[in-house]
Design a protein around this motif. Structure first.
Motif, mmCIF file in Angstrom:
data_model
loop_
_atom_site.group_PDB
_atom_site.id
_atom_site.type_symbol
_atom_site.label_atom_id
_atom_site.label_comp_id
_atom_site.label_asym_id
_atom_site.label_seq_id
_atom_site.Cartn_x
_atom_site.Cartn_y
_atom_site.Cartn_z
ATOM 1 N N VAL A 313 0.855 -1.187 0.000
ATOM 2 C CA VAL A 313 0.000 0.000 0.000
ATOM 3 C C VAL A 313 0.890 1.236 0.000
ATOM 4 N N GLY A 314 0.566 2.199 -0.839
ATOM 5 C CA GLY A 314 1.286 3.457 -0.867
ATOM 6 C C GLY A 314 0.319 4.618 -0.821
ATOM 7 N N ALA A 315 0.854 5.807 -0.541
ATOM 8 C CA ALA A 315 0.004 6.996 -0.481
ATOM 9 C C ALA A 315 0.758 8.204 -1.002
ATOM 10 N N VAL A 316 -0.004 9.127 -1.576
ATOM 11 C CA VAL A 316 0.517 10.410 -2.057
ATOM 12 C C VAL A 316 -0.295 11.515 -1.395
ATOM 13 N N VAL A 317 0.395 12.539 -0.890
ATOM 14 C CA VAL A 317 -0.266 13.695 -0.290
ATOM 15 C C VAL A 317 0.389 14.955 -0.847
ATOM 16 N N LEU A 318 -0.413 15.873 -1.356
ATOM 17 C CA LEU A 318 0.074 17.141 -1.904
ATOM 18 C C LEU A 318 -0.749 18.274 -1.320
ATOM 19 N N ALA A 319 -0.086 19.366 -0.934
ATOM 20 C CA ALA A 319 -0.779 20.545 -0.407
ATOM 21 C C ALA A 319 -0.101 21.793 -0.947
ATOM 22 N N ASN A 320 -0.860 22.878 -1.067
ATOM 23 C CA ASN A 320 -0.295 24.119 -1.610
ATOM 24 C C ASN A 320 -0.137 25.171 -0.528
ATOM 25 N N CYS A 321 0.743 24.867 0.434
ATOM 26 C CA CYS A 321 1.098 25.829 1.483
ATOM 27 C C CYS A 321 2.546 25.598 1.877
ATOM 28 N N THR A 322 3.201 26.649 2.356
ATOM 29 C CA THR A 322 4.612 26.565 2.713
ATOM 30 C C THR A 322 4.827 25.738 3.965
ATOM 31 N N SER A 323 3.924 25.854 4.928
ATOM 32 C CA SER A 323 3.979 25.043 6.143
ATOM 33 C C SER A 323 2.559 24.725 6.549
ATOM 34 N N GLY A 324 2.411 23.697 7.373
ATOM 35 C CA GLY A 324 1.068 23.311 7.789
ATOM 36 C C GLY A 324 0.990 21.829 8.053
ATOM 37 N N PRO A 325 0.232 21.073 7.244
ATOM 38 C CA PRO A 325 0.119 19.637 7.479
ATOM 39 C C PRO A 325 1.458 18.947 7.255
ATOM 40 N N ALA A 326 1.749 17.924 8.065
ATOM 41 C CA ALA A 326 2.973 17.143 7.911
ATOM 42 C C ALA A 326 2.703 16.054 6.874
ATOM 43 N N PRO A 327 3.207 16.188 5.655
ATOM 44 C CA PRO A 327 2.774 15.287 4.581
ATOM 45 C C PRO A 327 3.126 13.824 4.825
ATOM 46 N N PHE A 328 4.303 13.545 5.410
ATOM 47 C CA PHE A 328 4.627 12.139 5.640
ATOM 48 C C PHE A 328 3.698 11.533 6.681
ATOM 49 N N THR A 329 3.442 12.266 7.747
ATOM 50 C CA THR A 329 2.552 11.741 8.786
ATOM 51 C C THR A 329 1.179 11.428 8.223
ATOM 52 N N VAL A 330 0.656 12.330 7.390
ATOM 53 C CA VAL A 330 -0.658 12.100 6.790
ATOM 54 C C VAL A 330 -0.613 10.890 5.858
ATOM 55 N N ALA A 331 0.424 10.832 4.990
ATOM 56 C CA ALA A 331 0.524 9.718 4.044
ATOM 57 C C ALA A 331 0.669 8.387 4.769
ATOM 58 N N ALA A 332 1.486 8.355 5.825
ATOM 59 C CA ALA A 332 1.660 7.122 6.590
ATOM 60 C C ALA A 332 0.355 6.700 7.245
ATOM 61 N N ASP A 333 -0.423 7.671 7.693
ATOM 62 C CA ASP A 333 -1.726 7.348 8.283
ATOM 63 C C ASP A 333 -2.679 6.770 7.235
#
Length: 461
Positions: A313-333
């Motif tokens: 299982v894999g995941a991709v997370v993309l956001a358009n902000c300089t800081s904010g959500p932790a992309p690895f933490t979200v993808a791992a979840d």
């Protein structure tokens, strides 16, 4: 026909949507898009946005920052596989005149070249690449901040050097080589050097107020191989499938596996955080799971692509902000949600089609001194050596030559396992990197260093 969105159970889909909704709201991201890949296919995608009625989909581009490095690493491994370079080659052999020619290709891939993390000022991610027209401009007067090969130190200029190496050996711009050799064969037609509509704009969100301002979108010039690319969740889902299994049109499964193998000395803090680095890939451990992939950030954008190979299982997370959500933490979840709610169904057990009697002679219980091990032959033709206590050195072995075997992982990776036979053809013992394994602990008559006490086993006097 079942659509990708229907391949997961309704409860799983709701849990995934809830996770990205929390990430977008708590991370105060103008928008956040995500996708999940299972068994090589996208099975879910979702998005949250602050603009009502304009929810982005899997075709909207976001800047992916340092995930670009993984693409550049694939190009370098292709050069190696074609015999145009060796990973141990010093840079000077192929790209003379940089001033850091003693670093090797693998040093650059694994961020162990000792190069500075960033270019000399001004901040390269927010300024035009025209301010740094050549490699000398991204290396500066003091390019080395650590001894070569001694430690992991993430370096963006190091990947600019790798991009220049690709250009030198291919005789074409990095972007053209990438398109021809990776993007087109894998069908990643929405992955580009410059944004192509529809694409998200990059935003900086004020840390203490719910207001925003746009970030500049710059062409990074010679630094492009370190972080220039734009992509989509759709394209990155396909790229994740490639990183899990390889594709002979681009890079073999064996070479992709090499990319996923730790290649840099880990710092103490990295070990504590469960972080290591391979060849253009980050290796992480979180909550008992091993992940491989890469994160990325540029002003206005955050990105992550990560895969749990054990769960497929894999995941991709993309956001358009300089800081904010932790992309690895979200993808791992997202990976965890799918893996736990709908665990991978293993393939049926199947026996070997043909069993070699000489190999069957090797299986069973063995002793190294007084340590008990089991040696098992699996349907893939590999031997697996495991401590019967559950703790200790273990490895799988592949055939190597007429009767020998070679270790694939752990302490015995690369070590030779050689069955030693008596004159009558029966197996006397195993020689594993000079260690003698016998059928009985300290077996009488076995060629054990130091011999066996003549009185044998006994109790207290």
């Amino acid at each position: 026909m079942t659509s990708p969105q229907e391949e997961l159970l309704p409860g799983t889909r709701r849990a995934l949507l809830h996770r990205i909704a929390v990430a977008q709201r708590e991370g105060r991201a103008p928008s956040l898009v995500a996708a999940v890949v299972r068994e090589g296919r996208a099975v879910w995608s979702g998005a949250r946005t602050s603009v009502e009625g304009e929810v982005p989909d899997g075709d909207v581009q976001y800047r992916i920052g340092s995930i670009t490095k993984t693409f550049t690493a694939v190009l370098v491994l292709r050069l190696r596989d074609e015999g145009l370079l060796d990973l141990a080659d010093p840079l000077e052999k192929h790209l003379p005149g940089t001033g850091v020619g003693e670093v090797t290709v693998v040093d650059l891939l694994a961020h162990r070249a000792g190069l500075a993390a960033e270019t000399p000022g001004p901040w390269w991610e927010r300024t035009p690449g025209s301010l740094r027209p050549g490699l000398a401009d991204v290396l500066g007067e003091r390019p080395l901040v650590h001894p070569v090969g001694r430690r992991f130190h993430y370096s963006n200029p190091g990947y600019a050097l790798l991009g220049a190496l690709v250009e030198k050996l291919r005789g074409a711009p990095w972007a053209d080589v990438l398109r021809r050799e990776v993007l087109d064969p894998l069908g990643l037609h929405r992955t580009t050097v410059e944004p192509v509509a529809p694409h998200a704009g990059g935003w900086a969100v004020h840390p203490w107020a719910d207001v925003m301002q746009p970030e500049p979108l710059e062409n990074l010039g010679v630094m492009a191989p370190a972080g220039q690319l734009w992509s989509t969740t759709g394209d990155l889902a396909r790229f994740a499938a490639f990183l899990a299994a390889g594709d002979e049109r681009v890079l073999s499964a064996e070479s992709v596996r090499e990319m996923r193998t730790p290649a840099a000395p880990a710092e103490a803090a990295d070990v504590a955080d469960g972080y290591a680095y391979g060849l253009g890939l980050e290796l992480r451990h979180q909550q008992g799971r091993a992940f491989v992939g890469h994160t990325g950030s540029l002003p206005g954008f955050l990105a992550c692509l990560t895969i749990s190979l054990a769960d497929d299982v894999g995941a991709v997370v993309l956001a358009n902000c300089t800081s904010g959500p932790a992309p690895f933490t979200v993808a791992a979840d997202l990976v965890r949600i799918v893996a736990e709610a709908e665990p991978r169904v293993p393939a049926p057990w199947r026996p070997l089609h043909k069993a070699d009697s000489a190999v069957l002679d090797l299986v069973g219980q063995w002793y190294w001194g007084t340590y008990a091990f089991g040696l098992r032959l699996s349907a893939d033709g590999l031997l697996a050596l495991e401590p019967l206590s559950g703790k200790g050195r273990r490895s799988r072995f592949r055939p190597d030559g007429d009767s020998g075997w070679v270790g694939l992982e752990g302490y015995y990776a690369g070590e030779a396992l050689q069955p030693v036979r008596r004159p009558d053809g029966t197996v006397s013992h195993l020689d594993l990197g000079s260690f003698v394994f016998t059928r009985q602990p300290y077996e009488e008559g076995a060629p054990l260093p130091g011999g066996v006490d003549a009185e044998g086993w006994r109790g207290l006097p």
